[in-house]
Design a protein around this motif. Structure first.
Motif, mmCIF file in Angstrom:
data_model
loop_
_atom_site.group_PDB
_atom_site.id
_atom_site.type_symbol
_atom_site.label_atom_id
_atom_site.label_comp_id
_atom_site.label_asym_id
_atom_site.label_seq_id
_atom_site.Cartn_x
_atom_site.Cartn_y
_atom_site.Cartn_z
ATOM 1 N N ALA A 2 -63.792 49.178 -33.694
ATOM 2 C CA ALA A 2 -63.228 48.251 -32.705
ATOM 3 C C ALA A 2 -62.313 48.957 -31.709
ATOM 4 N N VAL A 3 -61.705 50.063 -32.116
ATOM 5 C CA VAL A 3 -60.762 50.736 -31.215
ATOM 6 C C VAL A 3 -61.409 51.879 -30.449
ATOM 7 N N VAL A 4 -62.703 52.090 -30.678
ATOM 8 C CA VAL A 4 -63.409 53.181 -30.004
ATOM 9 C C VAL A 4 -63.769 52.763 -28.583
ATOM 10 N N HIS A 5 -63.570 53.663 -27.632
ATOM 11 C CA HIS A 5 -63.996 53.439 -26.251
ATOM 12 C C HIS A 5 -65.373 54.082 -26.084
ATOM 13 N N GLY A 6 -66.311 53.295 -25.618
ATOM 14 C CA GLY A 6 -67.649 53.830 -25.436
ATOM 15 C C GLY A 6 -68.699 52.759 -25.639
ATOM 16 N N GLY A 10 -57.447 52.856 -36.648
ATOM 17 C CA GLY A 10 -57.940 51.494 -36.497
ATOM 18 C C GLY A 10 -58.351 50.888 -37.820
ATOM 19 N N GLY A 11 -59.011 51.678 -38.650
ATOM 20 C CA GLY A 11 -59.429 51.194 -39.958
ATOM 21 C C GLY A 11 -58.253 50.927 -40.871
ATOM 22 N N LEU A 12 -57.276 51.845 -40.862
ATOM 23 C CA LEU A 12 -56.084 51.652 -41.690
ATOM 24 C C LEU A 12 -55.308 50.409 -41.261
ATOM 25 N N LEU A 13 -55.224 50.189 -39.958
ATOM 26 C CA LEU A 13 -54.494 49.026 -39.461
ATOM 27 C C LEU A 13 -55.217 47.733 -39.847
ATOM 28 N N ALA A 14 -56.541 47.694 -39.632
ATOM 29 C CA ALA A 14 -57.308 46.492 -39.959
ATOM 30 C C ALA A 14 -57.224 46.166 -41.439
ATOM 31 N N LEU A 15 -57.397 47.184 -42.278
ATOM 32 C CA LEU A 15 -57.353 46.974 -43.720
ATOM 33 C C LEU A 15 -55.948 46.621 -44.180
#
Length: 268
Positions: free
Chosen positions: A86-90, A107-112
């Protein structure tokens, strides 16, 4: 065939020692109705601490421990992968490559992390609702032969069925983003499969006269609503549904459903 599908669902969605192999997996991936059936099993086991005379923090902690002992971390890993993507630009190809990356980023650590905190606070709420169904206290009465269920138990069970219904919704309405686990499930099912899923959810509604119909219904609806939101994100950013999105839907829907259920019951 049905028993094989249930066994395959338990083997795929939980860590329960049910055995099973390729035949059970094939039966399960063509039977989305098994998702909420497994939800009853997982929800019932995870909610057991709310039947015990424990302090609220202890009951909430035991709920979380039991939940992940039963389900493992596969779905949580999917949520972490979704957070990274989700936080990747592209473009979609870039996001899909991040989904397949075994390393977990910020992003994964924040979401989890945020989802687990939300779930833990929801578990606190489940343990704190003190109203009991059928008995002055939760548990089994040897005098009356009745099982007293706390509101926390009912909402925890409904939330797990809701989360698994969300997974079934995504499987039935989604299109595969790429070849893999997601396509093995999504590619084998159609929207018509949701009719059986809805029927299987009816038993939990039988608890509505005591808990309140509104609380049960809105808790159940959380899973499909979250699934539709995840489906829309996947379609716009990945080109479809992947296995990680199915797992993420389970985690997000459970946390959402618990809070919505507790709030609705409290205000009604």
């Amino acid at each position: 065939m049905v028993l094989n599908a249930v066994r395959g669902g338990l083997g795929f969605l939980t860590r329960l020692p049910v055995g099973g192999g390729e035949a059970e997996w094939d039966a399960f991936r063509r039977a989305p109705v098994v998702f909420p059936l497994v939800g009853y099993v997982v929800g019932g086991l995870a909610a057991l601490p709310f039947l015990l005379p424990l302090p609220i923090p202890t009951a909430a902690a035991l709920y979380l421990v039991t939940l992940y002992l039963v389900t493992g971390v596969t779905h949580a890993d999917g949520l972490a992968d979704l957070g990274d993507a989700a936080v990747v630009h592209g473009n979609a190809e870039r996001r899909l490559s991040v989904l397949k990356d075994s390393q977990t980023g910020v992003g994964g650590l924040l979401a989890l992390g945020v989802t687990l905190v939300v779930l833990a606070m929801g578990a606190f709420g489940l343990a704190g609702v003190g109203w009991r169904l059928g008995l002055p206290t939760g548990g089994f009465s040897f005098t009356t032969g009745r099982l007293g269920l706390t509101v926390g138990v009912v909402i925890a069970l409904t939330a797990e069925v809701s989360a698994k219904t969300g997974m079934a919704t995504l499987v039935c309405l989604g299109t595969p983003a790429h070849d893999g686990l997601g396509s093995a499930l999504v590619g084998e099912n159609a929207p018509s499969g949701l009719l059986a899923v809805a029927v299987v959810c009816l038993p939990v509604v039988a608890l509505a006269p005591d808990t309140g119909l509104l609380a049960i219904v809105v808790t159940l609806l959380c899973g499909p609503v979250v699934a539709l939101l995840v489906r829309a994100w996947g379609r716009n950013h990945l080109g479809g549904v992947s296995g990680d999105l199915i797992g993420a839907t389970n985690e997000l829907a459970r946390a959402t459903a618990i809070h919505v259920g507790v709030v609705t019951w409290t205000l009604s």
